[in-house]
Write an enzyme that holds these catalytic residues in place. Structure first.
Site, mmCIF file in Angstrom:
data_model
loop_
_atom_site.group_PDB
_atom_site.id
_atom_site.type_symbol
_atom_site.label_atom_id
_atom_site.label_comp_id
_atom_site.label_asym_id
_atom_site.label_seq_id
_atom_site.Cartn_x
_atom_site.Cartn_y
_atom_site.Cartn_z
ATOM 1 N N HIS A 1 59.407 27.064 37.250
ATOM 2 C CA HIS A 1 60.646 27.790 37.534
ATOM 3 C C HIS A 1 60.414 29.302 37.544
ATOM 4 C CE1 HIS A 1 63.808 24.584 36.883
ATOM 5 N NE2 HIS A 1 62.750 23.984 36.342
ATOM 6 N N ASN B 1 68.018 19.831 38.108
ATOM 7 C CA ASN B 1 67.507 20.009 36.754
ATOM 8 C C ASN B 1 68.585 19.801 35.690
ATOM 9 O OD1 ASN B 1 65.142 20.441 35.238
ATOM 10 N ND2 ASN B 1 65.812 22.524 34.718
ATOM 11 N N HIS C 1 64.553 24.399 41.879
ATOM 12 C CA HIS C 1 65.640 25.328 42.184
ATOM 13 C C HIS C 1 65.253 26.134 43.407
ATOM 14 C CE1 HIS C 1 67.303 25.075 37.823
ATOM 15 N NE2 HIS C 1 67.883 24.197 38.619
ATOM 16 N N ALA C 2 66.050 26.010 44.443
ATOM 17 C CA ALA C 2 65.660 26.449 45.780
ATOM 18 C C ALA C 2 65.269 27.920 45.852
ATOM 19 C CB ALA C 2 66.808 26.162 46.748
ATOM 20 N N ARG C 3 66.009 28.782 45.176
ATOM 21 C CA ARG C 3 65.817 30.224 45.319
ATOM 22 C C ARG C 3 64.608 30.759 44.566
ATOM 23 N NH1 ARG C 3 71.383 31.616 42.082
ATOM 24 N NH2 ARG C 3 70.806 30.855 40.008
ATOM 25 N N TYR D 1 63.357 32.858 36.694
ATOM 26 C CA TYR D 1 62.484 33.863 36.137
ATOM 27 C C TYR D 1 62.838 34.055 34.675
ATOM 28 C CZ TYR D 1 66.502 37.075 36.664
ATOM 29 O OH TYR D 1 67.741 37.669 36.585
ATOM 30 N N GLU E 1 58.899 29.349 33.038
ATOM 31 C CA GLU E 1 59.684 30.322 33.792
ATOM 32 C C GLU E 1 58.757 31.501 34.107
ATOM 33 O OE1 GLU E 1 62.788 30.113 34.818
ATOM 34 O OE2 GLU E 1 63.780 28.598 33.566
#
Length: 425
Positions: free
Chosen positions: A303, A251, A176-178, A305, A384
């Site tokens: 990942h 994902n 996930h890019a961000r 958060y 996460e």
């Protein structure tokens, strides 16, 4: 050896012409709310961007007025079950960018006190292999992305040379890019393992026995776009036929219960699952490389958060065959993380958080992934990372090192315990 690495890192940072994010989008008018529940409002519709979901069932959601229907916008903002945690995303972003530039200015010679671009990270792994060729092998590309970027891989092992039957572990980062802390933590773990080999007995013995295979960029195009377009972009950069909305959530794109609960058929959704299982070339590249490097005993998809350790399954309440053992592994990892900086990471089944389908960690444990795994079954986990919502995806650079530090004992346990007692089909 450590002195050489420190010099290498200083040279990399000095020569990289360090970039600051050059975003082209504004988040004016957007807010993030923490909700305990939302009745009669689907979180998968346009204008609602779920940032995180927590063990107690609550979640953080970003509301984008220009994309949301008015009834949805008002329904979230007026819900008695929601409270605003970020009143102005645009101002919050300005603060992150200010802290980012400050970190760059103050830490020119300290790699892990700032975030880095695709090109800088690619060079870092390549140089790491050159400086530590006895234990690190850099694979320039396992395939190219939608926008033709390389997806590199790194192999770390000691003792006898890598061979087809050496037991391996697989990590992949930045799907996930961000989620910038994902890639930064992967580098921190690699740096620890490499610089500790020959100096820390536990690390040396482990790497003499097993090999770690790591893919730094599961989503290279999306990550690059967070630097020169939209800092909060999640998906890859696929051009979706018949839609003005770009990107597929990788994902939700793996070949495990694809297209079912927890994913969307709407290309404008952040959980859009794509046109078919493994429709995305980046998913194909990582799945193929996983199988190419079997036997794999365990795999982690990194990942952020919400500070969670998630294990299969995400699509059913039925226990996985190895639920007892994987729960023990996850619980111990949580305990070890806590001993470092007192941060709580919740260990639980993925379905206990929310239903998902087509995820990487479920696929790692699936029949499809393990059909050629020499009788082993890879223990698939999602981690996460920090935090629990104060900063969300905009985690300040000064939290890179402590986040990495609390992962080290957990990673060591994950690999050593499965090396001693692997799972079997």
């Amino acid at each position: 050896m450590k002195e050489c690495l420190l010099l290498l890192l200083a040279v990399l940072v000095a020569c990289a012409a360090a970039r600051s994010p050059q975003r082209t989008v504004s988040y004016k008018g957007e807010q993030v709310l923490h909700c305990s529940q939302l009745s009669n409002i689907s979180l998968s519709q346009p204008g609602l961007d779920v940032w995180a979901e927590f063990a107690d069932g609550s979640f953080d959601v970003r509301v984008i007025p220009v994309l949301a229907e008015e009834s949805v916008y008002e329904g979230v903002l007026t819900s008695p079950h929601c409270e605003v945690v970020i009143d102005d995303v645009e101002q919050y972003m300005h603060q992150f960018e200010k802290e980012f530039k400050k970190a760059q200015a103050m830490n020119d010679d300290e790699w892990f006190k700032a975030y880095h671009t695709y090109d800088e990270i690619y060079a870092w792994y390549s140089q790491m292999a050159e400086e530590h060729s006895n234990i690190v092998r850099f694979v320039p590309s396992i395939g190219r992305s939608t926008e033709n970027r390389q997806q590199p891989a790194v192999h770390i092992t000691g003792g006898s040379p890598s061979n087809e039957t050496k037991k391996r572990f697989y990590f992949q980062c930045q799907i996930h890019a961000r989620e910038w802390i994902s890639g930064a933590t992967c580098m921190y773990v690699v740096n620890y393992l490499v610089t500790s080999y020959g100096a820390v007995t536990e690390v040396t013995e482990l790497l003499d026995e097993v090999e770690l295979v790591l893919v730094p960029f599961t989503n290279p195009d999306g990550y690059e776009y967070t630097w020169n377009g939209d800092r909060l972009w999640r998906k890859n950069r696929r051009v979706n036929s018949g839609s003005s909305c770009r990107g597929v959530d990788q994902n939700r794109n793996y070949n495990i219960e694809w297209g079912k609960s927890g994913s969307s058929s709407n290309p404008c959704s952040d959980t859009y699952h794509g046109s078919a299982a493994e429709s995305e070339v980046e998913t194909q590249n990582t799945a193929s490389y996983f199988k190419l490097n079997e036997p794999i005993l365990g795999a982690i998809d990194w990942h952020s958060y919400s500070q969670l350790i998630l294990r299969p399954w995400g699509f059913t309440n039925t226990d996985a065959k190895d639920e007892v053992r994987m729960r023990q592994i996850g619980d111990t990892m949580s305990e070890l993380m806590y001993t470092v900086h007192g941060m709580r990471y919740t260990s639980q089944k993925s379905i206990g958080l929310y239903p998902t389908s087509g995820t990487a960690s479920d696929w790692f444990y699936s029949e499809d992934a393990n059909s050629g795994n020499l009788g082993y079954r890879a223990a698939g986990f999602t981690i996460e990372l920090r935090d629990t919502g104060r900063y969300g995806f905009l985690l300040p650079p000064d939290q890179i090192i402590p986040t990495g530090e609390e992962m080290i004992p957990a990673v060591m346990h994950f690999m050593s315990s499965l090396a001693k007692q692997p799972l079997f089909l």
